[in-house]
Design an enzyme around this catalytic site. Structure first.
Site, PDB file in Angstrom:
ATOM      1  N   LYS A  25       0.834  -1.210   0.000  1.00  0.00           N
ATOM      2  CA  LYS A  25       0.000   0.000   0.000  1.00  0.00           C
ATOM      3  C   LYS A  25       0.870   1.262   0.000  1.00  0.00           C
ATOM      4  O   LYS A  25       0.622   2.194  -0.756  1.00  0.00           O
ATOM      5  CB  LYS A  25      -0.942  -0.033   1.205  1.00  0.00           C
ATOM      6  CG  LYS A  25      -1.933   1.103   1.265  1.00  0.00           C
ATOM      7  CD  LYS A  25      -3.203   0.700   1.986  1.00  0.00           C
ATOM      8  CE  LYS A  25      -3.051   0.736   3.490  1.00  0.00           C
ATOM      9  NZ  LYS A  25      -2.909   2.098   4.045  1.00  0.00           N
ATOM     10  N   SER A  26       1.873   1.290   0.847  1.00  0.00           N
ATOM     11  CA  SER A  26       2.715   2.498   0.937  1.00  0.00           C
ATOM     12  C   SER A  26       3.408   2.778  -0.395  1.00  0.00           C
ATOM     13  O   SER A  26       3.474   3.927  -0.849  1.00  0.00           O
ATOM     14  CB  SER A  26       3.793   2.305   2.012  1.00  0.00           C
ATOM     15  OG  SER A  26       3.201   2.215   3.277  1.00  0.00           O
TER      16      SER A  26
ATOM     17  N   ARG B  64       2.803   5.963  -3.303  1.00  0.00           N
ATOM     18  CA  ARG B  64       3.938   6.795  -3.733  1.00  0.00           C
ATOM     19  C   ARG B  64       4.196   6.651  -5.231  1.00  0.00           C
ATOM     20  O   ARG B  64       4.553   7.620  -5.906  1.00  0.00           O
ATOM     21  CB  ARG B  64       5.185   6.434  -2.914  1.00  0.00           C
ATOM     22  CG  ARG B  64       5.065   6.948  -1.461  1.00  0.00           C
ATOM     23  CD  ARG B  64       6.002   6.219  -0.538  1.00  0.00           C
ATOM     24  NE  ARG B  64       6.058   6.786   0.804  1.00  0.00           N
ATOM     25  CZ  ARG B  64       5.195   6.494   1.806  1.00  0.00           C
ATOM     26  NH1 ARG B  64       4.194   5.647   1.600  1.00  0.00           N
ATOM     27  NH2 ARG B  64       5.345   7.034   2.992  1.00  0.00           N
TER      28      ARG B  64
ATOM     29  N   SER C 210       6.621   9.125  12.389  1.00  0.00           N
ATOM     30  CA  SER C 210       5.609   9.091  11.338  1.00  0.00           C
ATOM     31  C   SER C 210       6.223   9.273   9.957  1.00  0.00           C
ATOM     32  O   SER C 210       6.728  10.345   9.613  1.00  0.00           O
ATOM     33  CB  SER C 210       4.553  10.178  11.561  1.00  0.00           C
ATOM     34  OG  SER C 210       3.736  10.278  10.412  1.00  0.00           O
TER      35      SER C 210
ATOM     36  N   GLN D 262       4.509   9.349   7.348  1.00  0.00           N
ATOM     37  CA  GLN D 262       3.625  10.231   6.581  1.00  0.00           C
ATOM     38  C   GLN D 262       4.031  11.694   6.759  1.00  0.00           C
ATOM     39  O   GLN D 262       4.059  12.455   5.798  1.00  0.00           O
ATOM     40  CB  GLN D 262       2.168  10.007   7.011  1.00  0.00           C
ATOM     41  CG  GLN D 262       1.651   8.625   6.634  1.00  0.00           C
ATOM     42  CD  GLN D 262       0.260   8.337   7.156  1.00  0.00           C
ATOM     43  OE1 GLN D 262      -0.321   9.150   7.879  1.00  0.00           O
ATOM     44  NE2 GLN D 262      -0.280   7.182   6.790  1.00  0.00           N
TER      45      GLN D 262
ATOM     46  N   ASP E  15       1.674  -1.077  12.043  1.00  0.00           N
ATOM     47  CA  ASP E  15       0.369  -1.565  11.583  1.00  0.00           C
ATOM     48  C   ASP E  15       0.140  -3.032  11.945  1.00  0.00           C
ATOM     49  O   ASP E  15      -0.945  -3.570  11.706  1.00  0.00           O
ATOM     50  CB  ASP E  15       0.252  -1.400  10.060  1.00  0.00           C
ATOM     51  CG  ASP E  15       0.212   0.066   9.643  1.00  0.00           C
ATOM     52  OD1 ASP E  15      -0.180   0.914  10.476  1.00  0.00           O
ATOM     53  OD2 ASP E  15       0.581   0.375   8.496  1.00  0.00           O
TER      54      ASP E  15
ATOM     55  N   LYS F 240      -4.501   5.716  14.429  1.00  0.00           N
ATOM     56  CA  LYS F 240      -4.647   5.067  13.119  1.00  0.00           C
ATOM     57  C   LYS F 240      -6.114   5.178  12.663  1.00  0.00           C
ATOM     58  O   LYS F 240      -6.838   6.026  13.162  1.00  0.00           O
ATOM     59  CB  LYS F 240      -4.186   3.606  13.224  1.00  0.00           C
ATOM     60  CG  LYS F 240      -2.704   3.474  13.563  1.00  0.00           C
ATOM     61  CD  LYS F 240      -1.839   4.093  12.488  1.00  0.00           C
ATOM     62  CE  LYS F 240      -0.394   4.128  12.894  1.00  0.00           C
ATOM     63  NZ  LYS F 240       0.438   4.891  11.954  1.00  0.00           N
TER      64      LYS F 240
ATOM     65  N   ARG G 299      -7.793  -3.226   9.223  1.00  0.00           N
ATOM     66  CA  ARG G 299      -6.911  -4.152   9.958  1.00  0.00           C
ATOM     67  C   ARG G 299      -7.602  -4.731  11.199  1.00  0.00           C
ATOM     68  O   ARG G 299      -7.319  -5.846  11.616  1.00  0.00           O
ATOM     69  CB  ARG G 299      -5.601  -3.470  10.319  1.00  0.00           C
ATOM     70  CG  ARG G 299      -4.797  -3.097   9.077  1.00  0.00           C
ATOM     71  CD  ARG G 299      -3.340  -2.806   9.388  1.00  0.00           C
ATOM     72  NE  ARG G 299      -2.779  -1.906   8.390  1.00  0.00           N
ATOM     73  CZ  ARG G 299      -2.471  -2.236   7.132  1.00  0.00           C
ATOM     74  NH1 ARG G 299      -2.638  -3.465   6.721  1.00  0.00           N
ATOM     75  NH2 ARG G 299      -1.983  -1.346   6.293  1.00  0.00           N
TER      76      ARG G 299
HETATM   77  C1  S3P Z   1       2.437   4.855   6.232  1.00  0.00           C
HETATM   78  C2  S3P Z   1       2.942   5.254   7.440  1.00  0.00           C
HETATM   79  C3  S3P Z   1       2.397   4.823   8.729  1.00  0.00           C
HETATM   80  C4  S3P Z   1       1.485   3.599   8.576  1.00  0.00           C
HETATM   81  C5  S3P Z   1       0.529   3.749   7.436  1.00  0.00           C
HETATM   82  C6  S3P Z   1       1.307   3.915   6.133  1.00  0.00           C
HETATM   83  C7  S3P Z   1       3.059   5.364   4.991  1.00  0.00           C
HETATM   84  O1  S3P Z   1       1.639   5.874   9.285  1.00  0.00           O
HETATM   85  O2  S3P Z   1       0.770   3.366   9.774  1.00  0.00           O
HETATM   86  O3  S3P Z   1      -0.312   2.617   7.330  1.00  0.00           O
HETATM   87  O4  S3P Z   1       2.807   4.800   3.914  1.00  0.00           O
HETATM   88  O5  S3P Z   1       3.833   6.332   5.080  1.00  0.00           O
HETATM   89  P1  S3P Z   1       2.292   7.036  10.197  1.00  0.00           P
HETATM   90  O6  S3P Z   1       3.142   7.887   9.347  1.00  0.00           O
HETATM   91  O7  S3P Z   1       1.122   7.774  10.768  1.00  0.00           O
HETATM   92  O8  S3P Z   1       3.061   6.296  11.247  1.00  0.00           O
END
Ligand code: S3P
Length: 450
Positions: free
Chosen positions: A30-31, A35, A175, A177, A328, A355, A402
């Site tokens: 997913k991440s 991107r 984080s 993100q 996660d 989350k 999840r």
């Molecule tokens: C993610 C970062 C994580 C993770 C999320 C995906 C990402 O969140 O929990 O499912 O793709 O950068 P946080 O940045 O809030 O930790």
């Protein structure tokens, strides 16, 4: 099986009488999928993406990129993203609705930060309850104007700055993100961008931006800190990307095969990036029978097949510093811990509370209701394992994919079946979850829609 998204879709996991056996080909990470779409959208040329996760979160990001000017099509299972290149993104005439996607909305806020137009972001009930101030704070400090801010919650409207101020930002919480949002803003800055993290979080943004041609350096600072420096105004060039399987989705089969006697499951093509590998490390410490096979590097990422066989686990202490590499995965680790000999202590997991839901509270409540002995702290969870767990309680998913998958796995091993009120939320990240587990030998009962 076809699970509708329009209504609540209750599903019951029925305790598995037999082992889980066979092979899973995982959906894309997913991440990396988010991107790939975003970086493809801003690069020059056409980025081709194979193995993109077609979960709802990622599809929301694809739509967002279209709204901002990229052209995205799919032919023969390959996504083609015609990037806007030097022309830059264009203003979205409509609100960008990110649904459930926290990564999508937070990274996109960074992406539009250097554009002199306003963008309005919205999301579903879960996303609208999550904190956005953590992204808005650094962006405001470099000149982004926040036109509408519902106490740091969506809907939010921001206007980018014509010229961003320089930034040297220490991310206050672990984080990826927030780190990524600041880096993406910096792509269109005239200044070097510096981001410091106290503990390393997933590094897909850094690695992929380098792959697209940005100049970034990552250096070790004091006490495990990481200093990321990115040069101003990189020329990003379209790439061909193959998305590896999502380790956060693999986690469910890894734990299920570990706790269901006689299971033997091969999970193909799993991303093994060390910033994502905390669950496997922890399970191995607990005594899991996990073999890493066919390890190789592809597109700059470590990838492997993971073979998992049933094993009796013992409780361990999971250190706080490991949290970012498995943030996660704590819900499903808690299920493994519930069946371990002795006590498992998980520390430094306060981020679970922000989350898709407050996962620490929901896990504690749901596990307790199903007969698990535990202690919930502000930022820790202690679970006393048992050889048998009662089960039988109904679980509300609260729009958290999840949570839904975790309790369906628990229901495969409890004495009594566990019912989830809405399994359609699983489409967020793992649309083939029910089908994959059914193929391995799990049994579910899909109830009439309410
Ligand atoms: C993610 C970062 C994580 C993770 C999320 C995906 C990402 O969140 O929990 O499912 O793709 O950068 P946080 O940045 O809030 O930790």
């Amino acid at each position: 099986m076809n699970i509708s998204n329009s209504k609540l879709q209750p599903v019951i996991a029925i305790a598995n009488k037999s082992a889980l056996l066979g092979e899973i080909i995982l959906p894309g990470d997913k991440s990396i999928s988010h991107r790939a779409l975003m970086f493809g959208a801003i690069a020059s040329g056409t980025t081709k993406v194979k193995g993109l996760l077609e979960g709802e979160d990622v599809l929301a990001t694809a739509n967002a990129m279209r709204q901002l000017g990229a052209r995205i099509t799919k032919t023969n299972n390959i996504y083609h993203i015609e990037g806007v290149g030097e022309k830059g993104l264009s203003k979205s005439q409509k609100t960008i609705d990110f649904g459930n996607a926290g990564t999508g909305v937070r990274l996109c806020m960074g992406l539009v930060s250097a554009y002199d137009f306003s963008t309005k972001f919205s999301g579903d009930a879960s996303l609208s309850s999550r904190p956005m101030g953590r992204v808005l704070d650094p962006l405001k400090s470099i000149g982004v104007e926040v036109l509408e801010d519902n106490g740091g919650k969506l809907p939010i409207t921001i206007r980018g700055a014509k010229q961003l101020e320089p930034i040297n930002y220490q991310v206050p919480m672990a984080s990826a993100q927030v780190k990524s949002a600041v880096l993406l803003a910096g792509l269109n800055s005239k200044h070097k961008t510096i981001v410091i993290e106290k503990i390393k979080t997933r590094d897909h943004t850094e690695k992929m931006l380098q792959g697209f041609g940005a100049k970034l350096s990552m250096e070790n600072g004091e006490n495990g800190a990481i200093i990321i420096e990115m040069e101003a105004n990189p020329k990003l060039i379209a790439q061909d990307i193959t998305v590896p399987g999502d380790p956060s989705s693999a986690a469910f089969a890894i734990v299920a095969a570990t706790i269901i006697p006689n299971s033997d499951v091969l999970i193909k093509n799993t991303l093994m990036n060390p910033t994502r590998a905390g669950l496997i490390k922890t399970l191995i410490e607990m005594g899991a029978n996990i073999q890493i096979l066919n390890s190789h590097i592809s597109g700059g990422e470590e990838i492997a097949d993971v073979r998992v066989r049933y094993a009796k686990l013992k409780g361990v202490e999971v250190p706080a510093k490991r949290a970012p590499s498995m943030i996660d995965e704590y819900p499903i680790l808690a299920v493994a811990a519930a069946f371990a000999d002795g006590t498992t202590k998980m520390f430094g997991i306060g981020e679970m509370r922000v989350k898709e839901t407050d996962r620490l509270a929901l896990m504690a409540k749901g596990l307790k209701a199903n007969g698990v002995d535990l202690v919930e702290g502000k930022d820790y969870l202690i679970i006393n394992g048992a050889s048998e767990i009662e089960g039988g309680a109904k679980i509300k998913a609260h729009l958290d994919h999840r949570i839904a998958m975790t309790f369906l796995v628990l229901g495969m091993v409890t004495k009594n079946p566990i019912e989830i009120d809405d399994a359609s939320v699983i489409d967020t990240s793992y649309p083939s979850f029910i089908a994959d587990f059914t193929d391995l030998g799990a049994s579910f009962e899909v109830l009439e829609q309410l």
